[in-house]
Design a protein around this motif. Structure first.
Motif, PDB file in Angstrom:
ATOM      1  N   VAL A  51       0.851  -1.202   0.000  1.00 42.76           N
ATOM      2  CA  VAL A  51       0.000   0.000   0.000  1.00 42.76           C
ATOM      3  C   VAL A  51       0.878   1.240   0.000  1.00 42.76           C
ATOM      4  CG1 VAL A  51      -1.918   1.187   1.138  1.00 42.76           C
ATOM      5  CG2 VAL A  51      -1.667  -1.294   1.410  1.00 42.76           C
ATOM      6  N   THR A  52       0.692   2.082  -0.994  1.00 40.62           N
ATOM      7  CA  THR A  52       1.498   3.314  -1.089  1.00 40.62           C
ATOM      8  C   THR A  52       0.600   4.531  -1.242  1.00 40.62           C
ATOM      9  OG1 THR A  52       1.562   3.371  -3.498  1.00 40.62           O
ATOM     10  CG2 THR A  52       3.238   2.042  -2.430  1.00 40.62           C
ATOM     11  N   GLY A  53       1.127   5.679  -0.777  1.00 43.68           N
ATOM     12  CA  GLY A  53       0.502   6.954  -1.124  1.00 43.68           C
ATOM     13  C   GLY A  53      -0.516   7.464  -0.118  1.00 43.68           C
ATOM     14  N   ALA A  54      -0.580   8.787  -0.034  1.00 46.56           N
ATOM     15  CA  ALA A  54      -1.432   9.476   0.946  1.00 46.56           C
ATOM     16  C   ALA A  54      -2.912   9.201   0.700  1.00 46.56           C
ATOM     17  CB  ALA A  54      -1.151  10.976   0.888  1.00 46.56           C
ATOM     18  N   ALA A  55      -3.272   8.890  -0.539  1.00 42.90           N
ATOM     19  CA  ALA A  55      -4.697   8.647  -0.840  1.00 42.90           C
ATOM     20  C   ALA A  55      -5.232   7.436  -0.088  1.00 42.90           C
ATOM     21  CB  ALA A  55      -4.881   8.457  -2.346  1.00 42.90           C
ATOM     22  N   LYS A  56      -4.323   6.541   0.305  1.00 45.48           N
ATOM     23  CA  LYS A  56      -4.762   5.316   0.992  1.00 45.48           C
ATOM     24  C   LYS A  56      -4.725   5.463   2.525  1.00 45.48           C
ATOM     25  CE  LYS A  56      -5.183   2.901  -2.815  1.00 45.48           C
ATOM     26  NZ  LYS A  56      -4.270   1.849  -3.299  1.00 45.48           N
ATOM     27  N   ARG A  57      -4.308   6.648   3.020  1.00 51.74           N
ATOM     28  CA  ARG A  57      -4.082   6.787   4.457  1.00 51.74           C
ATOM     29  C   ARG A  57      -5.353   6.554   5.269  1.00 51.74           C
ATOM     30  NH1 ARG A  57      -0.595  11.728   6.770  1.00 51.74           N
ATOM     31  NH2 ARG A  57       0.717  10.909   5.094  1.00 51.74           N
ATOM     32  N   ALA A  58      -6.450   7.147   4.829  1.00 52.13           N
ATOM     33  CA  ALA A  58      -7.688   7.036   5.602  1.00 52.13           C
ATOM     34  C   ALA A  58      -8.141   5.577   5.692  1.00 52.13           C
ATOM     35  CB  ALA A  58      -8.779   7.900   4.969  1.00 52.13           C
ATOM     36  N   ILE A  59      -8.162   4.908   4.559  1.00 53.34           N
ATOM     37  CA  ILE A  59      -8.661   3.524   4.572  1.00 53.34           C
ATOM     38  C   ILE A  59      -7.670   2.610   5.280  1.00 53.34           C
ATOM     39  CG2 ILE A  59      -7.752   2.892   2.278  1.00 53.34           C
ATOM     40  CD1 ILE A  59     -11.047   1.692   3.972  1.00 53.34           C
ATOM     41  N   LEU A  60      -6.385   2.869   5.115  1.00 56.73           N
ATOM     42  CA  LEU A  60      -5.391   2.004   5.769  1.00 56.73           C
ATOM     43  C   LEU A  60      -5.531   2.072   7.291  1.00 56.73           C
ATOM     44  CD1 LEU A  60      -3.014   0.083   5.321  1.00 56.73           C
ATOM     45  CD2 LEU A  60      -1.496   2.075   5.353  1.00 56.73           C
ATOM     46  N   HIS A  61      -5.740   3.265   7.824  1.00 61.11           N
ATOM     47  CA  HIS A  61      -5.923   3.388   9.277  1.00 61.11           C
ATOM     48  C   HIS A  61      -7.192   2.670   9.731  1.00 61.11           C
ATOM     49  CE1 HIS A  61      -2.819   6.098  11.010  1.00 61.11           C
ATOM     50  NE2 HIS A  61      -2.567   6.251   9.714  1.00 61.11           N
ATOM     51  N   LYS A  62      -8.272   2.805   8.950  1.00 64.42           N
ATOM     52  CA  LYS A  62      -9.524   2.128   9.336  1.00 64.42           C
ATOM     53  C   LYS A  62      -9.340   0.614   9.338  1.00 64.42           C
ATOM     54  CE  LYS A  62     -12.540   5.764   7.450  1.00 64.42           C
ATOM     55  NZ  LYS A  62     -13.334   6.121   6.233  1.00 64.42           N
ATOM     56  N   VAL A  63      -8.637   0.134   8.288  1.00 62.94           N
ATOM     57  CA  VAL A  63      -8.486  -1.320   8.153  1.00 62.94           C
ATOM     58  C   VAL A  63      -7.534  -1.879   9.199  1.00 62.94           C
ATOM     59  CG1 VAL A  63      -7.490  -3.078   6.621  1.00 62.94           C
ATOM     60  CG2 VAL A  63      -9.158  -1.427   5.731  1.00 62.94           C
ATOM     61  N   LEU A  64      -6.438  -1.174   9.443  1.00 62.70           N
ATOM     62  CA  LEU A  64      -5.443  -1.701  10.392  1.00 62.70           C
ATOM     63  C   LEU A  64      -5.851  -1.491  11.849  1.00 62.70           C
ATOM     64  CD1 LEU A  64      -2.010  -0.691   8.797  1.00 62.70           C
ATOM     65  CD2 LEU A  64      -3.103  -2.949   8.831  1.00 62.70           C
ATOM     66  N   PHE A  65      -6.512  -0.371  12.122  1.00 63.24           N
ATOM     67  CA  PHE A  65      -6.712  -0.014  13.531  1.00 63.24           C
ATOM     68  C   PHE A  65      -8.178   0.149  13.923  1.00 63.24           C
ATOM     69  CE2 PHE A  65      -2.307   0.291  13.349  1.00 63.24           C
ATOM     70  CZ  PHE A  65      -1.870   1.254  12.436  1.00 63.24           C
ATOM     71  N   GLY A  66      -9.083   0.103  12.910  1.00 57.73           N
ATOM     72  CA  GLY A  66     -10.490   0.350  13.221  1.00 57.73           C
ATOM     73  C   GLY A  66     -11.277  -0.932  13.429  1.00 57.73           C
ATOM     74  N   LYS A  67     -12.597  -0.752  13.619  1.00 60.29           N
ATOM     75  CA  LYS A  67     -13.432  -1.940  13.833  1.00 60.29           C
ATOM     76  C   LYS A  67     -13.594  -2.659  12.487  1.00 60.29           C
ATOM     77  CE  LYS A  67     -17.921   0.493  13.685  1.00 60.29           C
ATOM     78  NZ  LYS A  67     -17.407   1.799  13.257  1.00 60.29           N
ATOM     79  N   ARG A  68     -13.933  -3.918  12.605  1.00 63.61           N
ATOM     80  CA  ARG A  68     -13.932  -4.764  11.404  1.00 63.61           C
ATOM     81  C   ARG A  68     -15.173  -4.487  10.545  1.00 63.61           C
ATOM     82  NH1 ARG A  68     -12.774 -11.193  11.140  1.00 63.61           N
ATOM     83  NH2 ARG A  68     -14.701 -11.752  10.078  1.00 63.61           N
ATOM     84  N   GLU A  69     -14.954  -3.879   9.398  1.00 63.14           N
ATOM     85  CA  GLU A  69     -16.121  -3.660   8.533  1.00 63.14           C
ATOM     86  C   GLU A  69     -15.770  -3.638   7.054  1.00 63.14           C
ATOM     87  OE1 GLU A  69     -16.002   0.768  10.259  1.00 63.14           O
ATOM     88  OE2 GLU A  69     -17.651   0.424   8.857  1.00 63.14           O
ATOM     89  N   TYR A  70     -14.525  -3.883   6.706  1.00 64.10           N
ATOM     90  CA  TYR A  70     -14.101  -3.816   5.303  1.00 64.10           C
ATOM     91  C   TYR A  70     -13.629  -5.184   4.816  1.00 64.10           C
ATOM     92  CZ  TYR A  70     -14.209   1.177   6.195  1.00 64.10           C
ATOM     93  OH  TYR A  70     -14.620   2.444   6.539  1.00 64.10           O
ATOM     94  N   PRO A  71     -13.792  -5.437   3.515  1.00 64.64           N
ATOM     95  CA  PRO A  71     -13.334  -6.731   2.967  1.00 64.64           C
ATOM     96  C   PRO A  71     -11.872  -7.031   3.282  1.00 64.64           C
ATOM     97  CG  PRO A  71     -14.721  -5.623   1.364  1.00 64.64           C
ATOM     98  CD  PRO A  71     -14.543  -4.656   2.505  1.00 64.64           C
ATOM     99  N   SER A  72     -11.003  -6.029   3.215  1.00 60.09           N
ATOM    100  CA  SER A  72      -9.571  -6.278   3.473  1.00 60.09           C
ATOM    101  C   SER A  72      -9.340  -6.828   4.879  1.00 60.09           C
ATOM    102  CB  SER A  72      -8.763  -4.996   3.303  1.00 60.09           C
ATOM    103  OG  SER A  72      -8.851  -4.548   1.970  1.00 60.09           O
TER     104      SER A  72
END
Ligand code: 6PG
Length: 239
Positions: free
Chosen positions: A195-216
């Motif tokens: 995963v690269t780039g600032a555009a992915k920052r929001a989703i990366l934080h949700k997926v790595l540190f947030g509650k489980r709600e995304y396919p990844s």
């Protein structure tokens, strides 16, 4: 197995680390079994990795005739289409390395009958693995909506627990996709997200540190290793 997170200072270091991981995983599989099976990711991020693997610094580190190439997903387009995941990998990796045609297991995105295309690929996986597929390496990316491969939020393929390959209608794209399912991905010995780039920052934080709600977040190897390789732009924070 714990999730590993490798933070790289920039995209260049990310591709170097990803190439080193790729070589290490594949070389180990070849040394143990005489061959290795990798499911390539699509999209744009992996282009830099594939080009690096085919470069003089890496190309001679593996005997590519023992490496078998599959895809995590494919768009429903012909193999010469600009958005074909096969075409991108062929141009950046497979052709430069002169990978034998018999080592390339392309998903036939051009098939009109998408259900048949999925079933055909499932059969090819079974004939290669002799049982349920267990890839030595599955490379994945992540979309800004949290999808991975072609497992998009609120799509039917997310529920598939038996088959290894599914045709998945993606409403938001008004398109069909062909994708490995979670059972096929999670059976892998190694799963690596890049995963690269600032555009992915929001989703990366949700997926790595947030509650489980995304396919990844449903990618959880049953017995293998899960590694996230991200750059500073994607994860944020200080160097
Ligand atoms: C695809 C990929 C998809 C991709 C993400 C990220 O077919 O597009 O399988 O899951 O990895 O959409 O794409 P980018 O690398 O282009 O951001």
């Amino acid at each position: 197995m714990a999730t590993e997170l490798l933070i790289c200072k920039d995209e260049r270091e990310l591709f170097e680390k990803a190439a080193q991981e790729f070589i290490a995983i594949i070389a180990k599989a070849i040394s143990e079994k005489g061959r290795a099976a990798v499911a390539l990711s699509g999209g744009s991020t992996p282009r830099g990795l594939y080009e690096l693997l085919a470069s003089p610094n890496y190309r001679d580190q593996l005997d590519w005739k023992n490496v078998y190439f599959f895809w995590g997903d494919e768009r429903c387009v012909p193999p010469n289409h600009a958005s074909s995941n096969y075409r991108m990998a062929y141009e950046t990796l497979l052709a430069p390395l002169a990978v034998p045609a018999e080592n390339i297991y392309r998903i036939q995105g051009e098939q009109e009958d998408v259900a048949k295309a999925a079933a055909d690929y499932e059969e090819r996986l079974k004939s290669f693995f002799g049982h349920q597929p267990r890839f030595d390496l599955v490379l994945l990316g992540i979309g800004e909506d949290g999808h991975t491969a072609s497992l998009f939020p609120d799509t039917a393929a997310l529920e598939e627990q038996e088959r290894s390959v599914a045709a998945n209608h993606v409403e938001k794209l008004s398109a069909w996709r062909l994708t490995l399912t979670l059972p096929a991905i999670n059976a892998a010995h190694n799963i690596v997200f890049i995963v690269t780039g600032a555009a992915k920052r929001a989703i990366l934080h949700k997926v790595l540190f947030g509650k489980r709600e995304y396919p990844s977040q449903l990618v959880k190897p049953t017995a293998g290793r899960l590694l996230w390789i991200v750059d500073r732009a994607a994860i944020g924070g200080e160097d």
